[in-house]
Scaffold this active site. Structure first.
Site, PDB file in Angstrom:
ATOM      1  N   GLU A 249      -4.524   5.497   4.792  1.00 14.65           N
ATOM      2  CA  GLU A 249      -4.366   4.098   5.184  1.00 14.65           C
ATOM      3  C   GLU A 249      -3.614   3.472   4.020  1.00 14.65           C
ATOM      4  O   GLU A 249      -4.050   3.592   2.864  1.00 14.65           O
ATOM      5  CB  GLU A 249      -5.741   3.445   5.349  1.00 14.65           C
ATOM      6  CG  GLU A 249      -6.512   3.935   6.551  1.00 14.65           C
ATOM      7  CD  GLU A 249      -5.910   3.482   7.876  1.00 14.65           C
ATOM      8  OE1 GLU A 249      -5.223   2.449   7.893  1.00 14.65           O
ATOM      9  OE2 GLU A 249      -6.134   4.168   8.891  1.00 14.65           O
TER      10      GLU A 249
ATOM     11  N   THR B  40     -10.696   7.573   4.881  1.00 14.00           N
ATOM     12  CA  THR B  40      -9.529   8.470   4.982  1.00 14.00           C
ATOM     13  C   THR B  40      -8.997   8.845   3.603  1.00 14.00           C
ATOM     14  O   THR B  40      -8.756  10.020   3.325  1.00 14.00           O
ATOM     15  CB  THR B  40      -8.416   7.781   5.798  1.00 14.00           C
ATOM     16  OG1 THR B  40      -8.926   7.513   7.097  1.00 14.00           O
ATOM     17  CG2 THR B  40      -7.174   8.648   5.903  1.00 14.00           C
TER      18      THR B  40
ATOM     19  N   THR C  99       0.392   6.590  -5.451  1.00 10.97           N
ATOM     20  CA  THR C  99       1.170   5.352  -5.515  1.00 10.97           C
ATOM     21  C   THR C  99       1.133   4.740  -6.912  1.00 10.97           C
ATOM     22  O   THR C  99       0.146   4.908  -7.644  1.00 10.97           O
ATOM     23  CB  THR C  99       0.588   4.333  -4.510  1.00 10.97           C
ATOM     24  OG1 THR C  99       1.109   3.046  -4.773  1.00 10.97           O
ATOM     25  CG2 THR C  99      -0.930   4.233  -4.603  1.00 10.97           C
ATOM     26  N   ASP C 100       2.169   3.986  -7.234  1.00  6.75           N
ATOM     27  CA  ASP C 100       2.171   3.273  -8.524  1.00  6.75           C
ATOM     28  C   ASP C 100       1.106   2.169  -8.552  1.00  6.75           C
ATOM     29  O   ASP C 100       0.762   1.664  -9.614  1.00  6.75           O
ATOM     30  CB  ASP C 100       3.557   2.686  -8.828  1.00  6.75           C
ATOM     31  CG  ASP C 100       4.070   1.694  -7.791  1.00  6.75           C
ATOM     32  OD1 ASP C 100       3.358   1.428  -6.801  1.00  6.75           O
ATOM     33  OD2 ASP C 100       5.203   1.199  -7.971  1.00  6.75           O
ATOM     34  N   GLU C 101       0.576   1.812  -7.370  1.00  8.83           N
ATOM     35  CA  GLU C 101      -0.422   0.729  -7.335  1.00  8.83           C
ATOM     36  C   GLU C 101      -1.710   1.112  -8.054  1.00  8.83           C
ATOM     37  O   GLU C 101      -2.517   0.234  -8.372  1.00  8.83           O
ATOM     38  CB  GLU C 101      -0.729   0.331  -5.889  1.00  8.83           C
ATOM     39  CG  GLU C 101       0.479  -0.245  -5.201  1.00  8.83           C
ATOM     40  CD  GLU C 101       0.159  -1.093  -3.983  1.00  8.83           C
ATOM     41  OE1 GLU C 101      -1.010  -1.468  -3.794  1.00  8.83           O
ATOM     42  OE2 GLU C 101       1.098  -1.383  -3.231  1.00  8.83           O
TER      43      GLU C 101
ATOM     44  N   TYR D 185      -7.175  -0.916  -1.214  1.00  8.42           N
ATOM     45  CA  TYR D 185      -6.249   0.189  -0.957  1.00  8.42           C
ATOM     46  C   TYR D 185      -5.960   0.971  -2.239  1.00  8.42           C
ATOM     47  O   TYR D 185      -6.138   2.193  -2.303  1.00  8.42           O
ATOM     48  CB  TYR D 185      -4.933  -0.326  -0.358  1.00  8.42           C
ATOM     49  CG  TYR D 185      -3.792   0.643  -0.547  1.00  8.42           C
ATOM     50  CD1 TYR D 185      -3.785   1.865   0.100  1.00  8.42           C
ATOM     51  CD2 TYR D 185      -2.732   0.346  -1.417  1.00  8.42           C
ATOM     52  CE1 TYR D 185      -2.749   2.779  -0.108  1.00  8.42           C
ATOM     53  CE2 TYR D 185      -1.702   1.252  -1.627  1.00  8.42           C
ATOM     54  CZ  TYR D 185      -1.721   2.462  -0.968  1.00  8.42           C
ATOM     55  OH  TYR D 185      -0.712   3.366  -1.192  1.00  8.42           O
TER      56      TYR D 185
ATOM     57  N   LYS E 233      -6.882   4.867  -3.516  1.00  5.17           N
ATOM     58  CA  LYS E 233      -5.901   5.872  -3.942  1.00  5.17           C
ATOM     59  C   LYS E 233      -6.210   6.349  -5.369  1.00  5.17           C
ATOM     60  O   LYS E 233      -6.073   7.536  -5.676  1.00  5.17           O
ATOM     61  CB  LYS E 233      -4.480   5.311  -3.861  1.00  5.17           C
ATOM     62  CG  LYS E 233      -3.981   5.058  -2.453  1.00  5.17           C
ATOM     63  CD  LYS E 233      -3.874   6.316  -1.596  1.00  5.17           C
ATOM     64  CE  LYS E 233      -2.697   7.190  -1.955  1.00  5.17           C
ATOM     65  NZ  LYS E 233      -2.614   8.383  -1.050  1.00  5.17           N
TER      66      LYS E 233
ATOM     67  N   ASN F 230       8.565   2.545  -1.099  1.00  4.27           N
ATOM     68  CA  ASN F 230       9.587   3.263  -0.327  1.00  4.27           C
ATOM     69  C   ASN F 230      10.172   2.358   0.748  1.00  4.27           C
ATOM     70  O   ASN F 230       9.500   1.471   1.258  1.00  4.27           O
ATOM     71  CB  ASN F 230       8.950   4.461   0.381  1.00  4.27           C
ATOM     72  CG  ASN F 230       8.717   5.652  -0.517  1.00  4.27           C
ATOM     73  OD1 ASN F 230       8.980   6.779  -0.139  1.00  4.27           O
ATOM     74  ND2 ASN F 230       8.205   5.438  -1.725  1.00  4.27           N
TER      75      ASN F 230
ATOM     76  N   LEU G 298       7.094  -5.019   4.154  1.00  2.00           N
ATOM     77  CA  LEU G 298       8.064  -6.094   3.922  1.00  2.00           C
ATOM     78  C   LEU G 298       9.423  -5.873   4.606  1.00  2.00           C
ATOM     79  O   LEU G 298       9.844  -6.709   5.417  1.00  2.00           O
ATOM     80  CB  LEU G 298       8.276  -6.312   2.412  1.00  2.00           C
ATOM     81  CG  LEU G 298       9.257  -7.445   2.106  1.00  2.00           C
ATOM     82  CD1 LEU G 298       8.610  -8.813   2.314  1.00  2.00           C
ATOM     83  CD2 LEU G 298       9.790  -7.343   0.685  1.00  2.00           C
TER      84      LEU G 298
ATOM     85  N   VAL H  20       7.153 -15.153   3.800  1.00  8.09           N
ATOM     86  CA  VAL H  20       7.179 -14.720   2.394  1.00  8.09           C
ATOM     87  C   VAL H  20       5.900 -15.218   1.716  1.00  8.09           C
ATOM     88  O   VAL H  20       5.603 -16.409   1.750  1.00  8.09           O
ATOM     89  CB  VAL H  20       8.435 -15.278   1.692  1.00  8.09           C
ATOM     90  CG1 VAL H  20       8.380 -15.021   0.193  1.00  8.09           C
ATOM     91  CG2 VAL H  20       9.687 -14.653   2.295  1.00  8.09           C
TER      92      VAL H  20
HETATM   93  O1  DAU Z   1       4.100   0.524  -4.584  1.00  7.89           O
HETATM   94  C1  DAU Z   1       3.831   1.446  -3.587  1.00  7.89           C
HETATM   95  C2  DAU Z   1       3.127   0.753  -2.456  1.00  7.89           C
HETATM   96  O2  DAU Z   1       4.066  -0.049  -1.780  1.00  7.89           O
HETATM   97  C3  DAU Z   1       2.437   1.713  -1.498  1.00  7.89           C
HETATM   98  O3  DAU Z   1       1.437   2.385  -2.171  1.00  7.89           O
HETATM   99  C4  DAU Z   1       1.843   0.942  -0.315  1.00  7.89           C
HETATM  100  O4  DAU Z   1       1.277   1.831   0.605  1.00  7.89           O
HETATM  101  C5  DAU Z   1       2.924   0.144   0.335  1.00  7.89           C
HETATM  102  O5  DAU Z   1       2.377  -0.605   1.412  1.00  7.89           O
HETATM  103  C6  DAU Z   1       3.600  -0.775  -0.669  1.00  7.89           C
HETATM  104  O6  DAU Z   1       2.702  -1.830  -1.073  1.00  7.89           O
HETATM  105  P1  DAU Z   1       3.159  -3.338  -1.164  1.00  7.89           P
HETATM  106  O7  DAU Z   1       1.970  -4.193  -0.982  1.00  7.89           O
HETATM  107  O8  DAU Z   1       4.007  -3.562  -2.357  1.00  7.89           O
HETATM  108  O9  DAU Z   1       4.112  -3.381   0.148  1.00  7.89           O
HETATM  109  P2  DAU Z   1       4.332  -4.493   1.266  1.00  7.89           P
HETATM  110  O10 DAU Z   1       5.527  -4.068   2.052  1.00  7.89           O
HETATM  111  O11 DAU Z   1       3.079  -4.793   2.007  1.00  7.89           O
HETATM  112  O12 DAU Z   1       4.709  -5.772   0.413  1.00  7.89           O
HETATM  113  C7  DAU Z   1       5.813  -5.769  -0.470  1.00  7.89           C
HETATM  114  C8  DAU Z   1       5.873  -7.134  -1.115  1.00  7.89           C
HETATM  115  O13 DAU Z   1       6.218  -8.095  -0.120  1.00  7.89           O
HETATM  116  C9  DAU Z   1       4.557  -7.619  -1.679  1.00  7.89           C
HETATM  117  O14 DAU Z   1       4.791  -8.367  -2.854  1.00  7.89           O
HETATM  118  C10 DAU Z   1       3.984  -8.524  -0.604  1.00  7.89           C
HETATM  119  C11 DAU Z   1       5.235  -9.117   0.016  1.00  7.89           C
HETATM  120  N1  DAU Z   1       5.129  -9.441   1.444  1.00  7.89           N
HETATM  121  C12 DAU Z   1       4.699  -8.480   2.307  1.00  7.89           C
HETATM  122  C13 DAU Z   1       4.592  -8.742   3.648  1.00  7.89           C
HETATM  123  C14 DAU Z   1       4.087  -7.691   4.606  1.00  7.89           C
HETATM  124  C15 DAU Z   1       5.516 -10.690   1.911  1.00  7.89           C
HETATM  125  O15 DAU Z   1       5.948 -11.573   1.113  1.00  7.89           O
HETATM  126  N2  DAU Z   1       5.424 -10.953   3.239  1.00  7.89           N
HETATM  127  C16 DAU Z   1       4.946 -10.029   4.142  1.00  7.89           C
HETATM  128  O16 DAU Z   1       4.857 -10.345   5.351  1.00  7.89           O
END
Ligand code: DAU
Length: 332
Positions: A85, A101, A126-128, A154, A158, A184, A194, A210
């Site tokens: 997940e 999971t 992940t880097d997280e 999350y 991990k 990625n 995003l 955002v």
């Molecule tokens: O760094 C690796 C990680 O990258 C992975 O381990 C995760 O599984 C993966 O989901 C991703 O995590 P993030 O939280 O960084 O990814 P996400 O695409 O959810 O969000 C990227 C950035 O964009 C984050 O700062 C939150 C922001 N965001 C995200 C969404 C979904 C928004 O501003 N608006 C949004 O609707």
């Protein structure tokens, strides 16, 4: 020749990895294990379903009996564990499935590896797990020595799995490797993350949400570069080692969203600032010096090129994400 079990292979990075490996290593057998949760899409794998070197098995990695049966049948040389997940926002709403999971599932897979023997168990992390970095310290990067300091359920799940993997290496001598990647992007990414969310919303003239001030920074890595890194680690990486895999490509969210608007010829007025994510990590930035020095890996896809290819893919494969939005993909 290798027989590789790829878990989570109907998801974004797993599917890209399977395509990459079938292309790169003709003759390798790939067994894809996937529970087909909301994030798995069997339609992604349709083009390879009938390939003689490919098998798909619908299976939950927490299903011990099922996993053991598959190991007995397949006698894999290698397991690459993508099954997880992975969406931070979902882990804030409901952490429990992440623990199940991401931690228990990883434990079951490694028990199977110990019981039946394996040449390599590779954990895709992940880097997280390192937490985040401040925006005003651009000199700081995550290295493999950075202490684990997870922020979300999350990333904590991990990080727990990573600890378990290292414990199985030390206690049972399991031949493991771990890769910790940055964000990625590329084809087949589920439109909750995003980049694909912004592309699919922009294409349907919906608001582009955002979080917060939009200044959070991520280090974007084109998915194929990540797949190449894992392939190198499987073949040449050292057992018991962690490899950071980053894109050398830090960008803040708002810049990316504006770029997507520009690529698609959509107005920036679609951008809507919304309430910030709880515990939102500020900046991720990976130092991939180790994998560069030891395995001669560097990201090859520049962001300008990668984002253009990705936007084009979502434009050309509208059916793929429309079936997700309508829920039709769940019917297979
Ligand atoms: O760094 C690796 C990680 O990258 C992975 O381990 C995760 O599984 C993966 O989901 C991703 O995590 P993030 O939280 O960084 O990814 P996400 O695409 O959810 O969000 C990227 C950035 O964009 C984050 O700062 C939150 C922001 N965001 C995200 C969404 C979904 C928004 O501003 N608006 C949004 O609707």
């Amino acid at each position: 020749m290798m027989n590789i079990i790829v878990t989570g292979g109907a998801g974004f990075i797993g599917a890209n990895f399977i395509f990459y490996m079938l292309r790169k290593h003709p003759g390798y057998r790939i067994v894809c294990v996937d529970k087909l949760t909301y994030a798995g899409n069997i339609l992604t794998l349709q083009p390879i379903m009938k390939e003689p070197d490919f098998r798909f098995e619908k299976l939950d990695i927490c299903d011990r009996e099922g996993v053991y049966r598959l190991f007995e049948e397949e006698k894999p040389d290698v397991v690459v564990n993508f099954a997880a997940e992975s969406h931070v926002d979902r882990s804030i709403t409901d952490p429990s499935v992440f623990l199940q999971t991401n931690i228990i599932g990883t434990g079951v897979l490694m028990d199977a590896c110990c019981k039946y023997g394996i040449k390599r168990f590779h954990q895709v992390s992940t880097d997280e797990v390192y937490g985040d970095l401040p925006l005003d310290r651009p000199d700081l990067f995550f290295t493999e020595q950075t202490p684990l300091h997870a922020s979300s359920p999350y990333s904590a799940s991990k990080a727990s799995a990573d600890l378990l993997v290292m414990a199985y290496h030390r206690t049972f001598g399991l031949p493991v490797t771990i890769s910790r990647c940055s964000n990625n992007y590329g084809p087949y990414q589920f439109p909750e993350k995003l980049i694909p969310l912004m592309i699919s919303n922009a294409l349907t003239d919906k608001p582009l949400p955002v979080y917060g001030d939009g200044l959070n920074v991520r280090d974007w890595l084109y998915v194929e570069d990540h797949c190449r890194a894992i392939d190198l680690i499987l073949h040449n990486g050292q057992e018991g080692e962690v490899y950071n895999v980053g894109g050398h490509n830090e960008m803040n969210n708002i810049t990316i969203v504006k770029l997507i608007c520009q690529e698609l010829g959509k107005p920036e007025s679609l951008i809507t600032y919304v309430t910030d994510r709880k515990g939102h990590d500020r900046r991720y930035a990976i130092d991939p010096a180790k994998i560069h020095a030891e395995l001669d890996w560097l990201p090859e896809t520049r962001f300008a090129e990668g984002i253009r290819k990705t936007v084009r893919w979502y434009v050309d494969n509208r059916q793929w994400w429309e079936k997700i939005l309508s829920g039709e993909y769940l019917k297979g």
